[in-house]
Motif scaffolding. Structure first.
Motif, PDB file in Angstrom:
ATOM      1  N   UNK A 186     -30.680   4.168  40.741  1.00 27.76           N
ATOM      2  CA  UNK A 186     -31.598   4.006  41.872  1.00 27.76           C
ATOM      3  C   UNK A 186     -31.361   2.701  42.639  1.00 27.76           C
ATOM      4  N   UNK A 187     -30.674   1.745  42.046  1.00 26.13           N
ATOM      5  CA  UNK A 187     -30.480   0.446  42.690  1.00 26.13           C
ATOM      6  C   UNK A 187     -29.880   0.553  44.093  1.00 26.13           C
ATOM      7  N   UNK A 188     -28.874   1.390  44.336  1.00 26.88           N
ATOM      8  CA  UNK A 188     -28.331   1.480  45.702  1.00 26.88           C
ATOM      9  C   UNK A 188     -29.379   1.926  46.738  1.00 26.88           C
ATOM     10  N   UNK A 189     -30.293   2.810  46.337  1.00 27.51           N
ATOM     11  CA  UNK A 189     -31.360   3.236  47.244  1.00 27.51           C
ATOM     12  C   UNK A 189     -32.197   2.033  47.664  1.00 27.51           C
ATOM     13  N   UNK A 190     -32.636   1.234  46.700  1.00 30.29           N
ATOM     14  CA  UNK A 190     -33.474   0.080  47.005  1.00 30.29           C
ATOM     15  C   UNK A 190     -32.706  -0.986  47.793  1.00 30.29           C
ATOM     16  N   UNK A 191     -31.428  -1.139  47.501  1.00 29.38           N
ATOM     17  CA  UNK A 191     -30.625  -2.096  48.259  1.00 29.38           C
ATOM     18  C   UNK A 191     -30.520  -1.678  49.722  1.00 29.38           C
ATOM     19  N   UNK A 192     -30.437  -0.379  49.996  1.00 21.81           N
ATOM     20  CA  UNK A 192     -30.407   0.098  51.391  1.00 21.81           C
ATOM     21  C   UNK A 192     -31.709  -0.228  52.117  1.00 21.81           C
ATOM     22  N   UNK A 193     -32.809  -0.346  51.357  1.00 19.31           N
ATOM     23  CA  UNK A 193     -34.089  -0.732  51.955  1.00 19.31           C
ATOM     24  C   UNK A 193     -34.177  -2.234  52.214  1.00 19.31           C
ATOM     25  N   UNK A 194     -33.166  -2.978  51.781  1.00 16.92           N
ATOM     26  CA  UNK A 194     -33.154  -4.423  51.981  1.00 16.92           C
ATOM     27  C   UNK A 194     -33.618  -5.213  50.772  1.00 16.92           C
ATOM     28  N   UNK A 195     -33.843  -4.542  49.660  1.00 16.17           N
ATOM     29  CA  UNK A 195     -34.281  -5.242  48.446  1.00 16.17           C
ATOM     30  C   UNK A 195     -33.074  -5.872  47.751  1.00 16.17           C
ATOM     31  N   UNK A 196     -33.354  -6.967  47.052  1.00 19.25           N
ATOM     32  CA  UNK A 196     -32.316  -7.685  46.324  1.00 19.25           C
ATOM     33  C   UNK A 196     -32.740  -7.818  44.870  1.00 19.25           C
ATOM     34  N   UNK A 197     -31.772  -8.070  43.989  1.00 20.91           N
ATOM     35  CA  UNK A 197     -32.088  -8.317  42.579  1.00 20.91           C
ATOM     36  C   UNK A 197     -32.904  -9.599  42.490  1.00 20.91           C
ATOM     37  N   UNK A 198     -33.966  -9.554  41.707  1.00 15.65           N
ATOM     38  CA  UNK A 198     -34.875 -10.689  41.580  1.00 15.65           C
ATOM     39  C   UNK A 198     -34.506 -11.547  40.389  1.00 15.65           C
ATOM     40  N   UNK A 199     -34.780 -12.824  40.508  1.00 22.87           N
ATOM     41  CA  UNK A 199     -34.535 -13.769  39.424  1.00 22.87           C
ATOM     42  C   UNK A 199     -35.841 -14.224  38.768  1.00 22.87           C
ATOM     43  N   UNK A 200     -36.987 -13.735  39.277  1.00 22.67           N
ATOM     44  CA  UNK A 200     -38.256 -14.321  38.830  1.00 22.67           C
ATOM     45  C   UNK A 200     -39.200 -13.352  38.121  1.00 22.67           C
ATOM     46  N   UNK A 201     -38.678 -12.286  37.555  1.00 18.19           N
ATOM     47  CA  UNK A 201     -39.527 -11.334  36.854  1.00 18.19           C
ATOM     48  C   UNK A 201     -39.332 -11.526  35.355  1.00 18.19           C
ATOM     49  N   UNK A 202     -40.444 -11.627  34.648  1.00 14.00           N
ATOM     50  CA  UNK A 202     -40.410 -11.801  33.203  1.00 14.00           C
ATOM     51  C   UNK A 202     -40.911 -10.515  32.550  1.00 14.00           C
ATOM     52  N   UNK A 203     -40.593 -10.335  31.277  1.00 16.49           N
ATOM     53  CA  UNK A 203     -40.982  -9.115  30.569  1.00 16.49           C
ATOM     54  C   UNK A 203     -41.496  -9.459  29.180  1.00 16.49           C
ATOM     55  N   UNK A 204     -42.546  -8.766  28.769  1.00 19.88           N
ATOM     56  CA  UNK A 204     -43.069  -8.827  27.404  1.00 19.88           C
ATOM     57  C   UNK A 204     -43.187  -7.387  26.950  1.00 19.88           C
ATOM     58  N   UNK A 205     -42.348  -6.966  26.018  1.00 19.00           N
ATOM     59  CA  UNK A 205     -42.272  -5.564  25.643  1.00 19.00           C
ATOM     60  C   UNK A 205     -42.204  -5.430  24.132  1.00 19.00           C
ATOM     61  N   UNK A 206     -43.288  -4.921  23.556  1.00 17.40           N
ATOM     62  CA  UNK A 206     -43.340  -4.711  22.114  1.00 17.40           C
ATOM     63  C   UNK A 206     -43.839  -3.300  21.797  1.00 17.40           C
ATOM     64  N   UNK A 207     -43.486  -2.338  22.646  1.00 15.05           N
ATOM     65  CA  UNK A 207     -43.967  -0.981  22.437  1.00 15.05           C
ATOM     66  C   UNK A 207     -42.875  -0.110  21.832  1.00 15.05           C
ATOM     67  N   UNK A 208     -43.298   0.947  21.156  1.00 17.20           N
ATOM     68  CA  UNK A 208     -42.361   1.949  20.671  1.00 17.20           C
ATOM     69  C   UNK A 208     -41.899   2.749  21.878  1.00 17.20           C
ATOM     70  N   UNK A 209     -40.605   3.034  21.930  1.00 21.81           N
ATOM     71  CA  UNK A 209     -40.066   3.740  23.090  1.00 21.81           C
ATOM     72  C   UNK A 209     -38.993   4.724  22.637  1.00 21.81           C
ATOM     73  N   UNK A 210     -39.398   5.959  22.433  1.00 23.02           N
ATOM     74  CA  UNK A 210     -38.458   6.997  22.085  1.00 23.02           C
ATOM     75  C   UNK A 210     -38.081   7.726  23.364  1.00 23.02           C
ATOM     76  N   UNK A 211     -36.817   7.682  23.710  1.00 19.65           N
ATOM     77  CA  UNK A 211     -36.369   8.319  24.941  1.00 19.65           C
ATOM     78  C   UNK A 211     -36.448   9.835  24.839  1.00 19.65           C
ATOM     79  N   UNK A 212     -36.861  10.448  25.941  1.00 16.16           N
ATOM     80  CA  UNK A 212     -36.862  11.905  26.049  1.00 16.16           C
ATOM     81  C   UNK A 212     -36.925  12.244  27.533  1.00 16.16           C
ATOM     82  N   UNK A 213     -36.720  13.511  27.843  1.00 15.32           N
ATOM     83  CA  UNK A 213     -36.801  13.971  29.221  1.00 15.32           C
ATOM     84  C   UNK A 213     -37.867  15.056  29.304  1.00 15.32           C
ATOM     85  N   UNK A 214     -38.773  14.912  30.254  1.00 14.82           N
ATOM     86  CA  UNK A 214     -39.819  15.906  30.457  1.00 14.82           C
ATOM     87  C   UNK A 214     -39.147  17.199  30.870  1.00 14.82           C
ATOM     88  N   UNK A 215     -39.484  18.264  30.171  1.00 13.79           N
ATOM     89  CA  UNK A 215     -38.869  19.553  30.531  1.00 13.79           C
ATOM     90  C   UNK A 215     -39.884  20.671  30.364  1.00 13.79           C
TER      91      UNK A 215
END
Length: 143
Positions: free
Chosen positions: A114-143
């Protein structure tokens, strides 16, 4: 023709939509339906793009303070409606609803496909976003 309205979706409607988009793999499996229910009930910006028959063809969810920032949490277009400008219209409408580009900074977490889509909108990669992530995350696809 597609119309875009600020409206709440039901969890079932959104889950059905996820099956028709590439968004269906962005959520963890853990408590999926329960968490989607909370999402659609509480997200501050909830935009729905619908075709003439009323079918959901695009979605944009965002969290915002309506003064300084907007974070796009979900942006998707049904696969058979892709490349028609719906995603661009949804992002612009969300930005407008949050307060406009002169007052509100727009953020999102974009996967590499999706990054190319957002770049076409004029968005740039950010340097100032932080993350705190301690959740269980089992990947799956809604079907």
């Amino acid at each position: 023709m597609v119309t875009i309205e600020n409206q709440r979706l039901t969890a079932g409607e959104y889950i059905d939509f996820l099956k028709r988009t590439d968004l269906g793999s962005q959520y963890p499996k853990e408590r999926f339906e329960e968490r989607i229910q909370r999402l659609v009930q509480h997200v501050p910006i909830s935009l729905a793009a619908r075709d003439q028959a009323g079918q959901l063809v695009g979605v944009c969810f965002g969290i915002t303070d309506f003064a300084y920032w907007l974070f796009i949490t979900d942006l998707g277009v049904a696969r058979d409606w892709a490349d028609r400008g719906i995603g661009v219209r949804l992002v612009r409408r969300a930005h407008q609803e949050a307060g406009g580009e002169k007052d509100v900074i727009l953020y999102t977490c974009a996967n590499r496909n999706a990054a190319p889509f957002y770049q076409k909108l004029g968005m740039k990669h950010s340097q100032d976003v932080m993350e705190y992530n301690h959740i269980d995350w089992t990947e799956f696809t809604v079907s």
